[in-house]
Design a protein around this motif. Structure first.
Motif, PDB file in Angstrom:
ATOM      1  N   PRO A 184       0.840  -1.211   0.000  1.00  0.00           N
ATOM      2  CA  PRO A 184       0.000   0.000   0.000  1.00  0.00           C
ATOM      3  C   PRO A 184       0.871   1.256   0.000  1.00  0.00           C
ATOM      4  O   PRO A 184       1.961   1.264   0.586  1.00  0.00           O
ATOM      5  N   PRO A 185       0.426   2.310  -0.656  1.00  0.00           N
ATOM      6  CA  PRO A 185       1.207   3.551  -0.692  1.00  0.00           C
ATOM      7  C   PRO A 185       1.478   4.083   0.717  1.00  0.00           C
ATOM      8  O   PRO A 185       0.656   3.949   1.624  1.00  0.00           O
ATOM      9  N   LEU A 186       2.640   4.686   0.885  1.00  0.00           N
ATOM     10  CA  LEU A 186       2.985   5.397   2.111  1.00  0.00           C
ATOM     11  C   LEU A 186       2.710   6.873   1.867  1.00  0.00           C
ATOM     12  O   LEU A 186       3.231   7.459   0.919  1.00  0.00           O
ATOM     13  N   VAL A 187       1.886   7.464   2.703  1.00  0.00           N
ATOM     14  CA  VAL A 187       1.478   8.847   2.471  1.00  0.00           C
ATOM     15  C   VAL A 187       1.751   9.688   3.713  1.00  0.00           C
ATOM     16  O   VAL A 187       1.866   9.175   4.831  1.00  0.00           O
ATOM     17  N   GLY A 188       1.862  10.990   3.502  1.00  0.00           N
ATOM     18  CA  GLY A 188       2.092  11.902   4.604  1.00  0.00           C
ATOM     19  C   GLY A 188       2.188  13.323   4.101  1.00  0.00           C
ATOM     20  O   GLY A 188       2.016  13.599   2.914  1.00  0.00           O
ATOM     21  N   ARG A 189       2.486  14.220   5.020  1.00  0.00           N
ATOM     22  CA  ARG A 189       2.669  15.625   4.665  1.00  0.00           C
ATOM     23  C   ARG A 189       3.831  16.194   5.480  1.00  0.00           C
ATOM     24  O   ARG A 189       4.008  15.830   6.642  1.00  0.00           O
ATOM     25  N   LYS A 190       4.607  17.061   4.853  1.00  0.00           N
ATOM     26  CA  LYS A 190       5.708  17.714   5.548  1.00  0.00           C
ATOM     27  C   LYS A 190       5.696  19.202   5.223  1.00  0.00           C
ATOM     28  O   LYS A 190       5.102  19.636   4.228  1.00  0.00           O
ATOM     29  N   ALA A 191       6.382  19.982   6.057  1.00  0.00           N
ATOM     30  CA  ALA A 191       6.434  21.420   5.859  1.00  0.00           C
ATOM     31  C   ALA A 191       7.150  21.747   4.559  1.00  0.00           C
ATOM     32  O   ALA A 191       8.125  21.085   4.176  1.00  0.00           O
ATOM     33  N   ASP A 192       6.678  22.757   3.881  1.00  0.00           N
ATOM     34  CA  ASP A 192       7.278  23.211   2.631  1.00  0.00           C
ATOM     35  C   ASP A 192       8.423  24.161   2.967  1.00  0.00           C
ATOM     36  O   ASP A 192       8.199  25.335   3.296  1.00  0.00           O
ATOM     37  N   GLU A 193       9.655  23.652   2.895  1.00  0.00           N
ATOM     38  CA  GLU A 193      10.816  24.465   3.254  1.00  0.00           C
ATOM     39  C   GLU A 193      11.020  25.626   2.286  1.00  0.00           C
ATOM     40  O   GLU A 193      11.658  26.617   2.624  1.00  0.00           O
ATOM     41  N   ARG A 194      10.476  25.509   1.093  1.00  0.00           N
ATOM     42  CA  ARG A 194      10.618  26.599   0.132  1.00  0.00           C
ATOM     43  C   ARG A 194       9.837  27.826   0.580  1.00  0.00           C
ATOM     44  O   ARG A 194      10.076  28.942   0.120  1.00  0.00           O
ATOM     45  N   ARG A 195       8.897  27.623   1.501  1.00  0.00           N
ATOM     46  CA  ARG A 195       8.099  28.731   2.015  1.00  0.00           C
ATOM     47  C   ARG A 195       8.379  28.966   3.496  1.00  0.00           C
ATOM     48  O   ARG A 195       7.533  29.440   4.229  1.00  0.00           O
ATOM     49  N   GLY A 196       9.591  28.588   3.896  1.00  0.00           N
ATOM     50  CA  GLY A 196       9.999  28.835   5.268  1.00  0.00           C
ATOM     51  C   GLY A 196       9.521  27.808   6.262  1.00  0.00           C
ATOM     52  O   GLY A 196       9.690  27.988   7.466  1.00  0.00           O
ATOM     53  N   GLY A 197       8.935  26.700   5.773  1.00  0.00           N
ATOM     54  CA  GLY A 197       8.502  25.635   6.664  1.00  0.00           C
ATOM     55  C   GLY A 197       7.304  25.994   7.519  1.00  0.00           C
ATOM     56  O   GLY A 197       7.099  25.417   8.591  1.00  0.00           O
ATOM     57  N   ARG A 198       6.498  26.963   7.105  1.00  0.00           N
ATOM     58  CA  ARG A 198       5.329  27.342   7.899  1.00  0.00           C
ATOM     59  C   ARG A 198       4.343  26.184   7.973  1.00  0.00           C
ATOM     60  O   ARG A 198       4.150  25.454   7.002  1.00  0.00           O
ATOM     61  N   SER A 199       3.716  26.045   9.131  1.00  0.00           N
ATOM     62  CA  SER A 199       2.855  24.884   9.373  1.00  0.00           C
ATOM     63  C   SER A 199       1.695  24.806   8.386  1.00  0.00           C
ATOM     64  O   SER A 199       1.178  23.743   8.106  1.00  0.00           O
ATOM     65  N   GLY A 200       1.295  25.963   7.845  1.00  0.00           N
ATOM     66  CA  GLY A 200       0.173  25.941   6.920  1.00  0.00           C
ATOM     67  C   GLY A 200       0.542  25.490   5.522  1.00  0.00           C
ATOM     68  O   GLY A 200      -0.341  25.218   4.706  1.00  0.00           O
ATOM     69  N   ASP A 201       1.831  25.452   5.230  1.00  0.00           N
ATOM     70  CA  ASP A 201       2.300  25.063   3.899  1.00  0.00           C
ATOM     71  C   ASP A 201       2.851  23.646   3.977  1.00  0.00           C
ATOM     72  O   ASP A 201       3.990  23.439   4.380  1.00  0.00           O
ATOM     73  N   ARG A 202       2.034  22.688   3.599  1.00  0.00           N
ATOM     74  CA  ARG A 202       2.419  21.286   3.737  1.00  0.00           C
ATOM     75  C   ARG A 202       2.445  20.618   2.369  1.00  0.00           C
ATOM     76  O   ARG A 202       1.499  20.733   1.580  1.00  0.00           O
ATOM     77  N   LEU A 203       3.553  19.932   2.099  1.00  0.00           N
ATOM     78  CA  LEU A 203       3.698  19.197   0.848  1.00  0.00           C
ATOM     79  C   LEU A 203       3.237  17.758   1.045  1.00  0.00           C
ATOM     80  O   LEU A 203       3.578  17.119   2.050  1.00  0.00           O
ATOM     81  N   LYS A 204       2.491  17.248   0.094  1.00  0.00           N
ATOM     82  CA  LYS A 204       2.039  15.862   0.192  1.00  0.00           C
ATOM     83  C   LYS A 204       3.158  14.912  -0.194  1.00  0.00           C
ATOM     84  O   LYS A 204       3.898  15.142  -1.151  1.00  0.00           O
ATOM     85  N   ILE A 205       3.299  13.841   0.570  1.00  0.00           N
ATOM     86  CA  ILE A 205       4.278  12.786   0.303  1.00  0.00           C
ATOM     87  C   ILE A 205       3.522  11.539  -0.129  1.00  0.00           C
ATOM     88  O   ILE A 205       2.565  11.132   0.538  1.00  0.00           O
ATOM     89  N   THR A 206       3.929  10.946  -1.219  1.00  0.00           N
ATOM     90  CA  THR A 206       3.369   9.663  -1.643  1.00  0.00           C
ATOM     91  C   THR A 206       4.509   8.781  -2.127  1.00  0.00           C
ATOM     92  O   THR A 206       5.243   9.155  -3.036  1.00  0.00           O
ATOM     93  N   VAL A 207       4.673   7.645  -1.496  1.00  0.00           N
ATOM     94  CA  VAL A 207       5.714   6.680  -1.860  1.00  0.00           C
ATOM     95  C   VAL A 207       5.038   5.376  -2.250  1.00  0.00           C
ATOM     96  O   VAL A 207       4.126   4.914  -1.548  1.00  0.00           O
ATOM     97  N   GLN A 208       5.467   4.791  -3.364  1.00  0.00           N
ATOM     98  CA  GLN A 208       4.925   3.511  -3.833  1.00  0.00           C
ATOM     99  C   GLN A 208       5.932   2.400  -3.519  1.00  0.00           C
ATOM    100  O   GLN A 208       6.802   2.101  -4.325  1.00  0.00           O
ATOM    101  N   PRO A 209       5.853   1.783  -2.324  1.00  0.00           N
ATOM    102  CA  PRO A 209       6.849   0.788  -1.946  1.00  0.00           C
ATOM    103  C   PRO A 209       6.597  -0.577  -2.583  1.00  0.00           C
ATOM    104  O   PRO A 209       5.462  -0.939  -2.903  1.00  0.00           O
TER     105      PRO A 209
END
Length: 226
Positions: free
Chosen positions: A156-181
């Motif tokens: 099953p895909p591994l999913v998550g969200r992390k801070a967008d460092e390109r925007r200073g890592g603000r909590s409201g700016d989250r990048l979606k993570i999707t990994v196909q293991p």
């Protein structure tokens, strides 16, 4: 464990929770690389085992209360490293993130700036593993049917969200993570002990922060007849 259920739903939270058990890295040094952390979640349903490999000693008491269902078992990697010798045959399991790089649109001859896409077909996934072995000191032998002695199974895909460092890592700016293991179970032959030892310590492929890359080894036992 409520904390574990939270982390199971967000692979980036799992990554952060595990790193919290290790000493803080020096400024400018990635925390996962500083601790040499690789991890993998095995099992299904309610029966799950979290495997963690590291180059530094963790303090598992830093995990949230109830995160581990019992006493954490600790084993040395040294016996596995000692088994690395030219021609040694070993059984293995690897959860990895096989991908390929596609060049930028309009620049078919360029590499390095394209998009990485997961490989979905089992034959492509196995070919990816064989290419990894060519540079990481191992070969996948042929089975009795002449095909590579390894099975590739999608997970099953591994999913998550992390801070967008390109925007200073603000909590409201989250990048979606999707990994196909993909889970690889099979046999290998060590061809270059130094390169293979490095692969064992450092992991294989991408998404090492997100449950991929950890190589498990076991003695190669003959298959039973029939």
């Amino acid at each position: 464990s409520r904390a574990f259920r939270r982390d199971y739903a967000d692979v980036h939270d799992m990554h952060r929770t595990l790193l919290s058990a290790f000493p803080e890295a020096p400024e400018g040094v990635p925390a996962r690389q500083h601790a040499g952390v690789l991890w993998r979640l095995d099992g299904d349903g309610r029966d799950r085992v979290l495997l963690v490999q590291s180059a530094r000693h963790p303090d598992w008491t830093r995990l949230p209360a109830g995160y581990a269902s019992g006493r954490v078992q600790v084993k040395s990697l040294q016996p596995a490293l000692a088994a690395v010798a030219p021609g040694r045959r070993l059984a293995f399991r690897l959860v990895a993130n096989p991908t390929r790089s596609t060049p930028p649109v309009g620049e078919p001859g360029k590499r390095g700036r394209g998009t990485r896409r997961p490989l979905h077909r089992p034959e492509e996934q196995v070919a990816w593993l064989i290419r990894q072995g060519e540079r990481l000191g191992f070969a996948v032998p042929s089975a009795s049917d002449g095909e590579p002695d390894v099975a590739a199974s999608p997970l099953p895909p591994l999913v998550g969200r992390k801070a967008d460092e390109r925007r200073g890592g603000r909590s409201g700016d989250r990048l979606k993570i999707t990994v196909q293991p993909v889970c690889f179970d099979g046999r290998l032959i060590v061809t270059d002990p130094d390169a293979f030892g490095s692969a064992l310590r450092e992991g294989i492929g991408r998404a090492k922060a997100y449950g991929c890359g950890l190589l498990s080894l076991a003695p190669d036992r003959p298959r039973s007849a029939g």
